[in-house]
Design a protein around this motif. Structure first.
Motif, mmCIF file in Angstrom:
data_model
loop_
_atom_site.group_PDB
_atom_site.id
_atom_site.type_symbol
_atom_site.label_atom_id
_atom_site.label_comp_id
_atom_site.label_asym_id
_atom_site.label_seq_id
_atom_site.Cartn_x
_atom_site.Cartn_y
_atom_site.Cartn_z
ATOM 1 N N MET A 1 0.855 -1.180 0.000
ATOM 2 C CA MET A 1 0.000 0.000 0.000
ATOM 3 C C MET A 1 0.902 1.244 0.000
ATOM 4 S SD MET A 1 -2.788 1.110 2.847
ATOM 5 C CE MET A 1 -4.319 0.670 2.097
ATOM 6 N N HIS A 2 0.592 2.177 -0.880
ATOM 7 C CA HIS A 2 1.421 3.365 -1.060
ATOM 8 C C HIS A 2 1.530 4.214 0.214
ATOM 9 C CE1 HIS A 2 3.319 6.757 -2.946
ATOM 10 N NE2 HIS A 2 2.361 7.539 -2.483
ATOM 11 N N ILE A 3 0.431 4.464 0.868
ATOM 12 C CA ILE A 3 0.448 5.313 2.066
ATOM 13 C C ILE A 3 1.307 4.684 3.157
ATOM 14 C CG2 ILE A 3 -0.972 6.316 3.906
ATOM 15 C CD1 ILE A 3 -1.206 7.684 1.144
ATOM 16 N N ARG A 4 1.179 3.392 3.363
ATOM 17 C CA ARG A 4 1.978 2.700 4.376
ATOM 18 C C ARG A 4 3.471 2.820 4.055
ATOM 19 N NH1 ARG A 4 -0.332 -2.419 4.673
ATOM 20 N NH2 ARG A 4 -1.905 -1.446 5.949
ATOM 21 N N LEU A 7 4.637 6.387 4.805
ATOM 22 C CA LEU A 7 4.779 6.621 6.246
ATOM 23 C C LEU A 7 6.016 5.917 6.799
ATOM 24 C CD1 LEU A 7 1.049 6.426 7.366
ATOM 25 C CD2 LEU A 7 2.481 8.482 7.164
ATOM 26 N N ARG A 8 6.305 4.706 6.314
ATOM 27 C CA ARG A 8 7.534 4.015 6.737
ATOM 28 C C ARG A 8 8.767 4.812 6.348
ATOM 29 N NH1 ARG A 8 5.387 -1.264 4.709
ATOM 30 N NH2 ARG A 8 4.423 -2.184 6.527
ATOM 31 N N GLU A 9 8.775 5.305 5.114
ATOM 32 C CA GLU A 9 9.918 6.092 4.641
ATOM 33 C C GLU A 9 10.048 7.392 5.442
ATOM 34 O OE1 GLU A 9 13.208 7.113 2.101
ATOM 35 O OE2 GLU A 9 12.294 5.274 2.868
ATOM 36 N N THR A 10 8.931 8.029 5.735
ATOM 37 C CA THR A 10 8.950 9.244 6.544
ATOM 38 C C THR A 10 9.518 8.953 7.932
ATOM 39 O OG1 THR A 10 7.057 10.136 5.342
ATOM 40 C CG2 THR A 10 7.516 11.085 7.506
ATOM 41 N N ALA A 11 9.094 7.868 8.547
ATOM 42 C CA ALA A 11 9.598 7.486 9.867
ATOM 43 C C ALA A 11 11.091 7.177 9.805
ATOM 44 C CB ALA A 11 8.826 6.285 10.405
ATOM 45 N N ARG A 12 11.532 6.474 8.750
ATOM 46 C CA ARG A 12 12.952 6.153 8.602
ATOM 47 C C ARG A 12 13.787 7.430 8.507
ATOM 48 N NH1 ARG A 12 16.780 6.239 5.197
ATOM 49 N NH2 ARG A 12 15.521 6.931 3.435
#
Length: 138
Positions: A1-4, A7-12
């Motif tokens: 899923m694109h949003i997930r 968000l993972r990349e943003t958190a990283r």
């Protein structure tokens, strides 16, 4: 899923940011405010729009004497008359050793990516001003 994935990349990315460096920048900006110094903020393209917004927020919310170049006619005249790499020369003509230059650059502001940003940093350093920034790509 694109949003997930987003968000993972943003958190990283957020976890990779050095909190000590951010704290040091905040401390320097507080010193600028407390000593009634000026912050000159530069960027190109979208980063210039962010620089203008940042200067307004620093003035309004933090009581910091901050400014960014916002006169399009003046900047295009400087590019036309003096060359693109010199567009910040007039804006930084009064920068002093007590002042601060804050650079925003998605491309990194290097000599090969942005001569105008690189020249602004050199001008600030030659005046003895402190230099801070949020730059990319890394």
């Amino acid at each position: 899923m694109h949003i997930r994935d987003y968000l993972r990349e943003t958190a990283r990315i957020a976890l990779a940011i050095d909190a000590i460096v951010i704290e040091a920048m905040a401390t320097e900006l507080a010193r600028v405010r407390n000593d009634s110094r000026k912050v000159y903020i530069v960027g190109l393209g979208g980063s210039l729009a962010n620089a203008i917004h940042m200067s307004a927020d620093l003035r309004r919310l933090c009581n910091v004497d901050a400014m960014a170049p916002s006169n399009q006619a003046e900047m295009s005249a400087a590019a036309n008359d003096d060359g693109w790499e010199r567009i910040f020369d007039g804006f930084l003509s009064r920068i002093e050793k007590t002042d601060c230059l804050f650079v925003l650059s998605v491309g990194g502001g290097t000599e090969t990516v942005s001569k105008a940003i690189s020249r602004a940093v050199k001008k600030a350093k030659s005046a003895g001003a402190s230099v801070l920034g949020v730059v990319g790509p890394n």
